[in-house]
Motif scaffolding. Structure first.
Motif, PDB file in Angstrom:
ATOM      1  N   ARG A  67      -8.996   0.442 -34.770  1.00  0.00           N
ATOM      2  CA  ARG A  67      -7.987   0.596 -34.106  1.00  0.00           C
ATOM      3  C   ARG A  67      -7.762   2.089 -34.175  1.00  0.00           C
ATOM      4  NH1 ARG A  67      -2.236  -2.483 -32.921  1.00  0.00           N
ATOM      5  NH2 ARG A  67      -1.672  -0.937 -31.362  1.00  0.00           N
ATOM      6  N   GLY A  68      -7.540   2.581 -35.496  1.00  0.00           N
ATOM      7  CA  GLY A  68      -7.323   3.942 -35.882  1.00  0.00           C
ATOM      8  C   GLY A  68      -8.228   4.809 -35.346  1.00  0.00           C
ATOM      9  N   ALA A  69      -9.706   4.410 -35.545  1.00  0.00           N
ATOM     10  CA  ALA A  69     -10.744   5.093 -34.977  1.00  0.00           C
ATOM     11  C   ALA A  69     -10.912   5.250 -33.525  1.00  0.00           C
ATOM     12  CB  ALA A  69     -11.997   4.730 -35.818  1.00  0.00           C
ATOM     13  N   VAL A  70     -10.523   4.481 -32.806  1.00  0.00           N
ATOM     14  CA  VAL A  70     -10.346   4.404 -31.374  1.00  0.00           C
ATOM     15  C   VAL A  70      -9.162   5.366 -30.973  1.00  0.00           C
ATOM     16  CG1 VAL A  70      -9.922   3.173 -29.664  1.00  0.00           C
ATOM     17  CG2 VAL A  70     -11.723   2.210 -31.259  1.00  0.00           C
ATOM     18  N   GLU A  71      -8.127   5.227 -31.644  1.00  0.00           N
ATOM     19  CA  GLU A  71      -7.141   6.120 -31.400  1.00  0.00           C
ATOM     20  C   GLU A  71      -7.511   7.609 -31.476  1.00  0.00           C
ATOM     21  OE1 GLU A  71      -3.957   4.705 -33.750  1.00  0.00           O
ATOM     22  OE2 GLU A  71      -3.447   3.173 -32.272  1.00  0.00           O
ATOM     23  N   ALA A  72      -8.214   7.877 -32.638  1.00  0.00           N
ATOM     24  CA  ALA A  72      -8.588   9.089 -32.836  1.00  0.00           C
ATOM     25  C   ALA A  72      -9.635   9.567 -31.966  1.00  0.00           C
ATOM     26  CB  ALA A  72      -9.315   9.186 -34.339  1.00  0.00           C
ATOM     27  N   LEU A  73     -10.576   8.810 -31.502  1.00  0.00           N
ATOM     28  CA  LEU A  73     -11.508   8.946 -30.432  1.00  0.00           C
ATOM     29  C   LEU A  73     -10.693   9.309 -29.155  1.00  0.00           C
ATOM     30  CD1 LEU A  73     -14.231   9.162 -28.959  1.00  0.00           C
ATOM     31  CD2 LEU A  73     -14.005   6.643 -28.927  1.00  0.00           C
ATOM     32  N   HIS A  88     -14.846  21.250 -29.141  1.00  0.00           N
ATOM     33  CA  HIS A  88     -14.235  19.951 -29.013  1.00  0.00           C
ATOM     34  C   HIS A  88     -14.880  19.060 -28.286  1.00  0.00           C
ATOM     35  CE1 HIS A  88     -10.165  22.667 -28.222  1.00  0.00           C
ATOM     36  NE2 HIS A  88     -10.371  22.416 -29.544  1.00  0.00           N
ATOM     37  N   LEU A  89     -16.225  19.385 -27.681  1.00  0.00           N
ATOM     38  CA  LEU A  89     -17.293  18.528 -27.246  1.00  0.00           C
ATOM     39  C   LEU A  89     -17.619  17.570 -28.537  1.00  0.00           C
ATOM     40  CD1 LEU A  89     -18.741  16.779 -25.225  1.00  0.00           C
ATOM     41  CD2 LEU A  89     -20.271  18.724 -24.982  1.00  0.00           C
ATOM     42  N   GLU A  90     -18.239  18.539 -29.573  1.00  0.00           N
ATOM     43  CA  GLU A  90     -18.860  18.127 -30.654  1.00  0.00           C
ATOM     44  C   GLU A  90     -17.693  17.003 -31.492  1.00  0.00           C
ATOM     45  OE1 GLU A  90     -21.638  17.301 -33.533  1.00  0.00           O
ATOM     46  OE2 GLU A  90     -21.954  18.278 -31.619  1.00  0.00           O
ATOM     47  N   LEU A  94     -18.262  13.298 -32.569  1.00  0.00           N
ATOM     48  CA  LEU A  94     -18.186  12.734 -33.816  1.00  0.00           C
ATOM     49  C   LEU A  94     -17.092  11.715 -33.937  1.00  0.00           C
ATOM     50  CD1 LEU A  94     -18.347  16.201 -35.901  1.00  0.00           C
ATOM     51  CD2 LEU A  94     -20.075  14.244 -35.985  1.00  0.00           C
ATOM     52  N   ALA A  95     -16.169  11.436 -33.145  1.00  0.00           N
ATOM     53  CA  ALA A  95     -15.057  10.686 -33.098  1.00  0.00           C
ATOM     54  C   ALA A  95     -15.557   9.162 -32.420  1.00  0.00           C
ATOM     55  CB  ALA A  95     -13.993  11.137 -32.350  1.00  0.00           C
ATOM     56  N   TRP A  96     -16.389   9.566 -31.428  1.00  0.00           N
ATOM     57  CA  TRP A  96     -17.234   8.324 -30.844  1.00  0.00           C
ATOM     58  C   TRP A  96     -18.032   7.608 -32.075  1.00  0.00           C
ATOM     59  CZ3 TRP A  96     -21.928   6.408 -30.510  1.00  0.00           C
ATOM     60  CH2 TRP A  96     -22.176   5.308 -29.497  1.00  0.00           C
ATOM     61  N   LEU A  97     -18.935   8.424 -32.634  1.00  0.00           N
ATOM     62  CA  LEU A  97     -19.653   7.841 -34.069  1.00  0.00           C
ATOM     63  C   LEU A  97     -18.685   7.060 -34.807  1.00  0.00           C
ATOM     64  CD1 LEU A  97     -22.091  10.939 -34.510  1.00  0.00           C
ATOM     65  CD2 LEU A  97     -22.690   8.725 -33.614  1.00  0.00           C
ATOM     66  N   GLN A  98     -17.933   7.564 -35.265  1.00  0.00           N
ATOM     67  CA  GLN A  98     -16.859   6.981 -36.347  1.00  0.00           C
ATOM     68  C   GLN A  98     -16.204   5.668 -35.766  1.00  0.00           C
ATOM     69  OE1 GLN A  98     -16.427   7.597 -39.382  1.00  0.00           O
ATOM     70  NE2 GLN A  98     -15.085   6.016 -39.617  1.00  0.00           N
ATOM     71  N   GLY A 288     -29.303   5.233 -27.777  1.00  0.00           N
ATOM     72  CA  GLY A 288     -30.082   6.376 -28.255  1.00  0.00           C
ATOM     73  C   GLY A 288     -29.773   7.663 -27.930  1.00  0.00           C
ATOM     74  N   ARG A 289     -28.737   8.027 -26.918  1.00  0.00           N
ATOM     75  CA  ARG A 289     -28.306   9.427 -27.053  1.00  0.00           C
ATOM     76  C   ARG A 289     -27.390   9.808 -28.127  1.00  0.00           C
ATOM     77  NH1 ARG A 289     -28.813   6.905 -22.592  1.00  0.00           N
ATOM     78  NH2 ARG A 289     -29.803   8.162 -20.633  1.00  0.00           N
ATOM     79  N   ALA A 290     -26.604   8.832 -28.898  1.00  0.00           N
ATOM     80  CA  ALA A 290     -25.825   9.286 -29.979  1.00  0.00           C
ATOM     81  C   ALA A 290     -26.660   9.079 -31.357  1.00  0.00           C
ATOM     82  CB  ALA A 290     -24.492   8.206 -29.893  1.00  0.00           C
ATOM     83  N   ALA A 291     -27.884   8.155 -31.148  1.00  0.00           N
ATOM     84  CA  ALA A 291     -28.526   7.976 -32.193  1.00  0.00           C
ATOM     85  C   ALA A 291     -28.131   7.492 -33.189  1.00  0.00           C
ATOM     86  CB  ALA A 291     -29.189   9.162 -32.775  1.00  0.00           C
TER      87      ALA A 291
END
Length: 392
Positions: A67-73, A88-90, A94-98, A288-291
């Motif tokens: 939940r914390g990681a999704v809020e950060a995303l 900001h896109l990068e 990174l937030a998506w990956l986490q 595949g895109r986020a590897a």
């Protein structure tokens, strides 16, 4: 296809053996005390009660991390939309990956929480809303050769979260409009060439909200909000004080909880881990895109390992398996991790031989968790574990 059917055939057999375990236990319980003592070690109900409650609480803690990681995303996406820039896109990627990795680590607990028959439909709908894949990029955004494709160009679809949920998997399972992998398409782009400029707001025209660029912004925001909403809803239902998901679990005896965990984790191996290992270069790939497919696999495995053979403290293997099976399961976890770390990410780039070996090890792991895998040891060294039946 034949390999997949063969694998599922093995795992169906495992489930059947699990279902028959109670009958076997009944036979062992009915034996004279002296004979039973010679054949099995005594079930430790107090330890089972403590461990099964600990596992439920570990699920709550992991869900809090998710939940914390999704809020950060969601915050990172908001920042990207407010001030589109490559940095900001990068940061949003990174937030998506986490967040995706934290969610992957939660999957075994979600499978357990929705294990009761009356809850399984809800569990499946939740996972499909959050983690449906593969995703058809053209269902969401413009793709080469189709300049008017996707929801970003279909002004007949009013952009609300309610409508996105209605569009999700509407006519085909690839038509994902919610969840992590839909957001993956929006952040990385349909061809993995997304630029921050494509998130710039356009204010010209009579109806700027109908322009593809502005609809892309809103679609991205809404997908992130949907992920957060689903995770928040699950977090509210989880605690023992909520008397919702937990009441089904806590109503079971310690022995039945152990069996429910065992069956749920075996399903995770089949439906989540094995599914994520492509059987050919044409197989569906998760991210595949986020590897990120390999690291997501490792997160799921880490949760299973922490429940079964933790580095410290007691685990499920100690209660459910004999010492030879415990040793074999520990080794299998180590071999799978070592193999995965050598493989490419995303895993569809890995060698087919490595993928086949990984599948074989995961099937072996399922057999060991179920207690059905044979470990070649002397008969006098075997120590079967007998779980009591409910009410005994």
């Amino acid at each position: 296809m034949s390999g997949r059917m063969h694998r599922r055939g093995k795992l169906v057999l495992l489930f059947a053996l699990l279902a028959g375990l109670s009958a076997c236990e009944q036979k062992r319980v009915e034996q004279p005390p002296a004979e039973q003592k010679a054949e099995s070690r005594i079930f430790n109900e107090k330890a089972a009660e403590a461990l099964t409650l600990e596992i439920w609480q570990a699920g709550e803690a992991q869900l809090a991390d998710t939940r914390g990681a999704v809020e950060a995303l969601e915050r990172a996406v908001a920042t990207l939309l407010e001030q589109p820039s490559e940095d900001h896109l990068e940061a949003a990627k990174l937030a998506w990956l986490q967040a995706h990795r934290e969610f992957a680590a939660t999957m075994p607990y979600i499978e357990l929480a929705f294990a009761p028959v009356e809850l399984r439909g809800q569990g499946r709908q939740l996972l499909l809303a959050l983690d449906s894949w593969p995703v058809q990029p053209g269902y969401l955004d413009t793709v080469p050769g189709y300049s008017d494709s996707g929801i970003v160009n279909d002004t007949a679809i009013e952009l609300t979260l309610v409508n996105l949920r209605k569009q999700h998997r509407l006519t085909a399972h690839e038509e994902a409009s919610t969840g992590f992998h839909a957001l993956e398409i929006m952040l990385w782009g349909p061809t993995s060439e997304r630029s921050a400029e494509q998130f710039q707001q356009v204010t010209e025209g009579e109806k700027p909200e109908a322009l593809a660029a502005n609809r892309r912004r809103e679609l991205t925001r809404l997908i992130g909000r949907g992920i957060a909403e689903d995770v928040e809803g699950l977090a509210r239902r989880w605690p023992t004080s909520a008397n919702d998901l937990s009441r089904h679990y806590l109503a079971l005896s310690p022995a039945s909880r152990l069996q429910q965990i065992r069956a749920a984790h075996t399903r995770v191996l089949d439906e989540e881990l094995l599914r994520r290992l492509p059987e050919s270069s044409e197989s569906d790939v998760e991210s595949g895109r986020a590897a990120d497919s390999k690291l997501a696999l490792l997160e799921i495995l880490d949760t299973l390992q922490s429940n079964w053979v933790p580095g410290e403290g007691h685990g499920l293997a100690e209660l459910l398996l004999d010492r030879h099976q415990v040793a074999a399961l520990t080794q299998t976890f180590s071999e799978v991790e070592e193999l995965l770390l050598k493989m490419e990410d995303p895993v569809e780039l890995a060698e087919l031989g490595q993928l086949a070996q990984a599948r074989e090890l995961l099937e072996q792991m399922a057999g060991l968790m179920a207690g059905t895998a044979q470990v070649p040891v002397a008969a006098e060294d075997m120590t079967p574990v007998a779980l009591p039946l409910d009410g005994e």
